[in-house]
Design a protein around this motif. Structure first.
Motif, PDB file in Angstrom:
ATOM      1  N   PHE A 141      68.715  39.330  52.658  1.00  0.00           N
ATOM      2  CA  PHE A 141      68.379  38.527  53.838  1.00  0.00           C
ATOM      3  C   PHE A 141      68.880  37.081  53.773  1.00  0.00           C
ATOM      4  CE2 PHE A 141      64.623  41.448  53.216  1.00  0.00           C
ATOM      5  CZ  PHE A 141      65.066  42.411  54.116  1.00  0.00           C
ATOM      6  N   GLU A 142      69.856  36.800  52.945  1.00  0.00           N
ATOM      7  CA  GLU A 142      70.284  35.413  52.733  1.00  0.00           C
ATOM      8  C   GLU A 142      70.716  34.735  54.031  1.00  0.00           C
ATOM      9  OE1 GLU A 142      73.130  32.925  49.634  1.00  0.00           O
ATOM     10  OE2 GLU A 142      73.510  35.068  49.963  1.00  0.00           O
ATOM     11  N   LYS A 143      71.592  35.358  54.782  1.00  0.00           N
ATOM     12  CA  LYS A 143      72.115  34.735  56.001  1.00  0.00           C
ATOM     13  C   LYS A 143      71.030  34.545  57.053  1.00  0.00           C
ATOM     14  CE  LYS A 143      76.916  36.253  55.462  1.00  0.00           C
ATOM     15  NZ  LYS A 143      78.028  37.043  56.061  1.00  0.00           N
ATOM     16  N   ASP A 144      70.188  35.576  57.250  1.00  0.00           N
ATOM     17  CA  ASP A 144      69.121  35.483  58.254  1.00  0.00           C
ATOM     18  C   ASP A 144      68.164  34.336  57.941  1.00  0.00           C
ATOM     19  OD1 ASP A 144      70.172  37.665  59.524  1.00  0.00           O
ATOM     20  OD2 ASP A 144      68.629  39.075  58.884  1.00  0.00           O
ATOM     21  N   LEU A 145      67.742  34.251  56.679  1.00  0.00           N
ATOM     22  CA  LEU A 145      66.772  33.232  56.301  1.00  0.00           C
ATOM     23  C   LEU A 145      67.374  31.829  56.350  1.00  0.00           C
ATOM     24  CD1 LEU A 145      64.944  35.038  53.372  1.00  0.00           C
ATOM     25  CD2 LEU A 145      64.044  34.560  55.649  1.00  0.00           C
ATOM     26  N   GLU A 146      68.613  31.690  55.935  1.00  0.00           N
ATOM     27  CA  GLU A 146      69.243  30.380  55.972  1.00  0.00           C
ATOM     28  C   GLU A 146      69.438  29.907  57.414  1.00  0.00           C
ATOM     29  OE1 GLU A 146      72.732  30.418  53.574  1.00  0.00           O
ATOM     30  OE2 GLU A 146      71.608  30.378  51.689  1.00  0.00           O
ATOM     31  N   LYS A 147      69.712  30.828  58.322  1.00  0.00           N
ATOM     32  CA  LYS A 147      69.849  30.469  59.733  1.00  0.00           C
ATOM     33  C   LYS A 147      68.525  29.942  60.283  1.00  0.00           C
ATOM     34  CE  LYS A 147      71.306  32.366  64.212  1.00  0.00           C
ATOM     35  NZ  LYS A 147      70.074  32.022  64.968  1.00  0.00           N
ATOM     36  N   ILE A 148      67.436  30.634  59.948  1.00  0.00           N
ATOM     37  CA  ILE A 148      66.123  30.198  60.417  1.00  0.00           C
ATOM     38  C   ILE A 148      65.775  28.836  59.825  1.00  0.00           C
ATOM     39  CG2 ILE A 148      63.638  30.706  60.348  1.00  0.00           C
ATOM     40  CD1 ILE A 148      64.398  33.697  60.389  1.00  0.00           C
ATOM     41  N   ALA A 149      66.066  28.656  58.535  1.00  0.00           N
ATOM     42  CA  ALA A 149      65.759  27.392  57.861  1.00  0.00           C
ATOM     43  C   ALA A 149      66.535  26.226  58.470  1.00  0.00           C
ATOM     44  CB  ALA A 149      66.054  27.511  56.369  1.00  0.00           C
ATOM     45  N   LYS A 150      67.754  26.479  58.925  1.00  0.00           N
ATOM     46  CA  LYS A 150      68.544  25.418  59.555  1.00  0.00           C
ATOM     47  C   LYS A 150      67.935  24.989  60.886  1.00  0.00           C
ATOM     48  CE  LYS A 150      73.074  26.440  57.517  1.00  0.00           C
ATOM     49  NZ  LYS A 150      74.458  26.902  57.798  1.00  0.00           N
ATOM     50  N   GLU A 151      67.241  25.913  61.539  1.00  0.00           N
ATOM     51  CA  GLU A 151      66.659  25.631  62.848  1.00  0.00           C
ATOM     52  C   GLU A 151      65.243  25.074  62.756  1.00  0.00           C
ATOM     53  OE1 GLU A 151      67.030  29.401  64.756  1.00  0.00           O
ATOM     54  OE2 GLU A 151      69.193  29.210  65.080  1.00  0.00           O
TER      55      GLU A 151
END
Length: 225
Positions: A141-151
């Motif tokens: 889930f690296e990409k999904d979680l990093e996207k949420i964290a950026k937002e």
């Protein structure tokens, strides 16, 4: 008892698969809860891996095994009917507790935290996820979680790798890593999820750091075989 249909499976990391199912109309859950799936004469418990707002599908994450259950699971055909018990479990975010959260995950123990973060993308409480994997190829889930964290700047995602060199944190979850990213660790609620040994070792670590028992919650993953 509920009934659903298997939709598909996807490989999301090394030796790690996500299984998708139709979400029954009456399927209501809190992020972090689990279900019991029945296949043949056997059953296993799995944490629900889904955004609570996804009304069409839910999923689970698991690894291949040698049991008849795992063999049946990995040979499911699309549209196969599956029986399951309604969601259960109390390893969820406490709505009345606004204390900052620190999620400590070992391997696919990241699953309940993924569900929590996806379901609470706009959370106003500080959330720090520290997830430990043996190798980079095992990260989920690296990409999904990093996207949420950026937002949402209240959400921070940290990975640490224990069995190889890479460009991030290395080693198992430790006092050093926790203090680096959570300097106010006495003022947060810890939630730990993973295999039995990982959970108990991490719980002992927090005890050695003088974290109060009432600020530690655990979820032990079973059903690997």
């Amino acid at each position: 008892m509920l009934s659903t249909k298997f939709v598909k499976k996807e490989k999301i990391a090394n030796n790690t698969w996500q299984f998708w199912f139709d979400r029954p109309t009456s399927f209501i859950f809190d992020a972090g809860q689990y279900i019991t799936l029945f296949l043949g004469k056997e059953n296993r418990d799995f944490t629900i891996c889904a955004d609570t707002g996804n009304e069409k599908y839910f999923s689970i994450v698991t690894k291949p095994g040698i049991s008849e259950f795992k063999k049946d699971l990995f040979t499911l055909l699309p549209n196969s009917k599956i029986s399951l018990q309604e969601p259960a479990g109390g390893f969820v975010l406490r709505k009345k507790n606004a204390m900052p959260k620190v999620f400590l995950a070992g391997g696919i123990g990241i699953t309940p935290f993924y569900s929590m973060i996806c379901s609470h993308k706009k959370i106003a409480t500080r959330v720090t996820l520290i997830a430990s994997f043996s190798k980079k190829k095992n990260i989920c889930f690296e990409k999904d979680l990093e996207k949420i964290a950026k937002e949402n700047k209240n959400i921070r995602i940290i990975y640490t790798i224990s069995q190889e060199k890479w460009n991030g944190e290395e080693g198992r979850i430790s006092e050093t890593i926790i203090k680096k990213y959570v300097p106010n660790f006495h003022d947060v609620e810890f939630m730990i999820a993973g295999g039995e040994q990982m959970v108990y070792d991490t719980e002992d670590l927090l005890h050695s750091m003088k974290v109060k028992e009432e600020k530690i919650r655990i979820d032990i993953f079973t059903g690997y075989v």
